[in-house]
Design a protein around this motif. Structure first.
Motif, PDB file in Angstrom:
ATOM      1  N   ASP A 177      -7.468   8.784  13.671  1.00 55.90           N
ATOM      2  CA  ASP A 177      -7.678   7.906  14.823  1.00 55.90           C
ATOM      3  C   ASP A 177      -9.168   7.730  15.099  1.00 55.90           C
ATOM      4  N   HIS A 178      -9.904   8.844  15.053  1.00 51.76           N
ATOM      5  CA  HIS A 178     -11.332   8.788  15.358  1.00 51.76           C
ATOM      6  C   HIS A 178     -12.109   8.079  14.250  1.00 51.76           C
ATOM      7  N   LEU A 179     -11.740   8.332  12.988  1.00 53.71           N
ATOM      8  CA  LEU A 179     -12.400   7.614  11.891  1.00 53.71           C
ATOM      9  C   LEU A 179     -12.213   6.104  12.048  1.00 53.71           C
ATOM     10  N   LEU A 219      -6.711  -0.137  11.818  1.00 53.49           N
ATOM     11  CA  LEU A 219      -7.435  -1.358  12.176  1.00 53.49           C
ATOM     12  C   LEU A 219      -6.473  -2.549  12.234  1.00 53.49           C
ATOM     13  N   ILE A 220      -5.579  -2.621  11.257  1.00 55.67           N
ATOM     14  CA  ILE A 220      -4.603  -3.711  11.219  1.00 55.67           C
ATOM     15  C   ILE A 220      -3.719  -3.679  12.460  1.00 55.67           C
ATOM     16  N   SER A 221      -3.229  -2.502  12.818  1.00 54.21           N
ATOM     17  CA  SER A 221      -2.349  -2.378  13.977  1.00 54.21           C
ATOM     18  C   SER A 221      -3.065  -2.740  15.270  1.00 54.21           C
ATOM     19  N   ALA A 256      -7.402 -10.154  13.032  1.00 55.65           N
ATOM     20  CA  ALA A 256      -8.698 -10.046  12.349  1.00 55.65           C
ATOM     21  C   ALA A 256      -8.555 -10.018  10.834  1.00 55.65           C
ATOM     22  N   ILE A 257      -7.340  -9.765  10.341  1.00 60.24           N
ATOM     23  CA  ILE A 257      -7.125  -9.492   8.928  1.00 60.24           C
ATOM     24  C   ILE A 257      -6.755 -10.767   8.173  1.00 60.24           C
ATOM     25  N   THR A 258      -7.514 -11.076   7.124  1.00 60.90           N
ATOM     26  CA  THR A 258      -7.261 -12.274   6.331  1.00 60.90           C
ATOM     27  C   THR A 258      -6.489 -11.983   5.046  1.00 60.90           C
ATOM     28  N   ALA A 259      -6.600 -10.781   4.528  1.00 62.45           N
ATOM     29  CA  ALA A 259      -5.903 -10.393   3.304  1.00 62.45           C
ATOM     30  C   ALA A 259      -5.924  -8.870   3.220  1.00 62.45           C
ATOM     31  N   ASN A 283      -0.439  10.465   9.768  1.00 61.47           N
ATOM     32  CA  ASN A 283      -0.303   9.233   8.999  1.00 61.47           C
ATOM     33  C   ASN A 283       1.135   9.038   8.523  1.00 61.47           C
ATOM     34  N   VAL A 284       1.717  10.101   7.981  1.00 61.18           N
ATOM     35  CA  VAL A 284       3.089  10.017   7.477  1.00 61.18           C
ATOM     36  C   VAL A 284       4.042   9.595   8.593  1.00 61.18           C
ATOM     37  N   ALA A 285       3.814  10.116   9.785  1.00 60.23           N
ATOM     38  CA  ALA A 285       4.668   9.755  10.921  1.00 60.23           C
ATOM     39  C   ALA A 285       4.568   8.272  11.267  1.00 60.23           C
ATOM     40  N   ARG A 286       3.444   7.652  10.914  1.00 64.69           N
ATOM     41  CA  ARG A 286       3.239   6.239  11.247  1.00 64.69           C
ATOM     42  C   ARG A 286       3.652   5.276  10.139  1.00 64.69           C
ATOM     43  N   TYR A 287       4.091   5.804   9.018  1.00 63.72           N
ATOM     44  CA  TYR A 287       4.464   4.917   7.918  1.00 63.72           C
ATOM     45  C   TYR A 287       5.444   3.823   8.342  1.00 63.72           C
ATOM     46  N   PRO A 288       6.526   4.147   9.056  1.00 61.84           N
ATOM     47  CA  PRO A 288       7.461   3.070   9.439  1.00 61.84           C
ATOM     48  C   PRO A 288       6.787   1.980  10.277  1.00 61.84           C
ATOM     49  N   ALA A 289       5.910   2.355  11.192  1.00 57.52           N
ATOM     50  CA  ALA A 289       5.221   1.364  12.025  1.00 57.52           C
ATOM     51  C   ALA A 289       4.289   0.503  11.177  1.00 57.52           C
ATOM     52  N   TRP A 290       3.610   1.107  10.210  1.00 58.03           N
ATOM     53  CA  TRP A 290       2.699   0.345   9.350  1.00 58.03           C
ATOM     54  C   TRP A 290       3.478  -0.589   8.425  1.00 58.03           C
ATOM     55  N   GLN A 291       4.630  -0.143   7.973  1.00 58.71           N
ATOM     56  CA  GLN A 291       5.481  -1.014   7.165  1.00 58.71           C
ATOM     57  C   GLN A 291       5.903  -2.233   7.977  1.00 58.71           C
ATOM     58  N   ALA A 292       6.238  -2.008   9.242  1.00 61.43           N
ATOM     59  CA  ALA A 292       6.614  -3.125  10.117  1.00 61.43           C
ATOM     60  C   ALA A 292       5.430  -4.065  10.335  1.00 61.43           C
ATOM     61  N   SER A 293       4.238  -3.515  10.493  1.00 57.98           N
ATOM     62  CA  SER A 293       3.041  -4.347  10.646  1.00 57.98           C
ATOM     63  C   SER A 293       2.828  -5.220   9.427  1.00 57.98           C
ATOM     64  N   LEU A 294       3.005  -4.638   8.249  1.00 56.39           N
ATOM     65  CA  LEU A 294       2.819  -5.392   7.014  1.00 56.39           C
ATOM     66  C   LEU A 294       3.846  -6.522   6.909  1.00 56.39           C
ATOM     67  N   ARG A 295       5.085  -6.243   7.320  1.00 58.98           N
ATOM     68  CA  ARG A 295       6.122  -7.282   7.270  1.00 58.98           C
ATOM     69  C   ARG A 295       5.792  -8.459   8.183  1.00 58.98           C
ATOM     70  N   SER A 296       5.103  -8.184   9.279  1.00 60.26           N
ATOM     71  CA  SER A 296       4.835  -9.229  10.266  1.00 60.26           C
ATOM     72  C   SER A 296       3.557 -10.028   9.981  1.00 60.26           C
ATOM     73  N   LEU A 297       2.726  -9.552   9.054  1.00 63.16           N
ATOM     74  CA  LEU A 297       1.411 -10.169   8.873  1.00 63.16           C
ATOM     75  C   LEU A 297       1.442 -11.496   8.105  1.00 63.16           C
ATOM     76  N   HIS A 298       2.165 -11.547   7.001  1.00 62.74           N
ATOM     77  CA  HIS A 298       2.241 -12.760   6.171  1.00 62.74           C
ATOM     78  C   HIS A 298       0.861 -13.199   5.662  1.00 62.74           C
ATOM     79  N   VAL A 299       0.068 -12.238   5.231  1.00 66.66           N
ATOM     80  CA  VAL A 299      -1.230 -12.541   4.617  1.00 66.66           C
ATOM     81  C   VAL A 299      -1.125 -12.242   3.126  1.00 66.66           C
ATOM     82  N   PRO A 300      -2.047 -12.760   2.307  1.00 62.07           N
ATOM     83  CA  PRO A 300      -2.044 -12.405   0.889  1.00 62.07           C
ATOM     84  C   PRO A 300      -2.213 -10.892   0.700  1.00 62.07           C
TER      85      PRO A 300
END
Length: 313
Positions: free
Chosen positions: A101-103, A134-136, A141-144, A234-251
């Motif tokens: 989180d701090h990094l 950063l993505i979450s 802000a994310i283009t790809a 990080n491992v605990a957040r994998y499902p949330a990050w997977q959901a973020s990736l599904r919603s982004l629709h970026v290359p």
């Protein structure tokens, strides 16, 4: 001496602006009281690619790839060293909390200070959990997204798949024996030399020497052990990050060194579940593919950026 300097100045005057832009320049940016090292090339007004390095190296792992990209097209590339990595300051773990989180907060502040508001991400290893924070926090802000040997699925993380295994137990209840083993390994790292030299991951002597020097600074071992303990978050957040990736629709581009024994190739294919548009390339390379096969990586990334140029603005 005057003639030498005059001749050098004349020679440099014939270099094109593109040549100047392709050359990496380096410096330190003060962020929250810390001096953080960075490498940068290209036109700052061109589409930006932010490179987030992994463990245990630093932005040195991207230097050649960044330079090749800046030389081949109009792109702005930048990579920083996290606190205690590479040439950045290494505050002790009392002064600076070594959590992901701090990094991510530090990287976010760095980007703001450099005037970078919209960018593509290239992430490897530890760079993936930093980048997905950063993505979450700011998906617009994310283009790809480009990933290399870094996971948000347990598919590619064999050591963490067993909930009763040593890693998962350590992340639940910190095990001093794990810290001690990691500490002993770091202290035993020696200057690269002909005798007893082993470079299984093909990081090379220069990157290895810098890694050892950074690792063995006062307080860094404790900092890195804190960060490894925090990896369980990080491992605990994998499902949330997977959901973020599904919603982004970026290359999305996924590159993977098949010789990586820690983050394995099923982790690369897993990205297709959340991003069907993902382009996946399995390389005959290692965990450090940008050092082992920089020309191949630069060619794949360069082609990806050219084909998606309109989406990067």
């Amino acid at each position: 001496m005057y003639r030498l300097l005059f001749g050098l100045a004349m020679a440099l005057s014939f270099l094109s602006p593109a040549t100047w832009a392709a050359s990496l320049h380096e410096g330190w940016q003060q962020v929250d009281g810390l001096e953080l090292f960075y490498r940068e090339a290209g036109d700052p007004h061109a589409p930006t690619v932010v490179f987030l390095h992994g463990n245990p190296l630093s932005s040195i792992m991207y230097a050649q790839v960044m330079e090749e990209l800046a030389a081949s097209q109009s792109v702005h590339v930048i990579a920083m060293d996290y606190p205690s990595f590479g040439y950045s300051d290494a505050p002790d773990h009392i002064r600076y909390r070594y959590t992901f989180d701090h990094l991510a907060e530090t990287v976010s502040h760095f980007l703001k200070l450099r005037g970078i508001a919209r960018y593509a991400l290239y992430m490897q290893d530890y760079g993936v959990p930093v980048g997905f924070r950063l993505i979450s926090a700011n998906p617009r802000a994310i283009t790809a997204i480009m990933v290399q040997n870094g996971v948000i699925h347990l598919d590619g993380f064999p050591a963490a798949q067993d909930p009763d295994g040593e890693l998962r137990r350590h992340w639940q209840h910190r095990n001093p024996a794990v810290d001690a083993r990691r500490t002993a390994y770091i202290r035993a790292l020696a200057y690269p030399q002909a005798a007893h030299w082993s470079d299984e991951d093909h990081a090379g002597a220069d990157a290895t020497l810098q890694m050892i020097a950074a690792f063995q600074r006062p307080g860094v071992i404790d900092a890195r052990n804190d960060l490894w303990f925090d990896y369980g978050n990080n491992v605990a957040r994998y499902p949330a990050w997977q959901a973020s990736l599904r919603s982004l629709h970026v290359p999305v581009l996924v590159l993977w060194g098949r010789q990586d024994q820690f983050f394995t190739t099923p982790g690369a294919e897993a990205y297709r579940r959340d991003a069907p548009q993902a382009e996946v390339h399995i390389l005959d390379s290692t965990h450090f593919a940008t050092l082992d096969a920089p020309d191949q990586v630069a060619a794949l990334v360069g082609d990806f950026l050219r084909r998606h140029r309109d989406e990067l603005h």
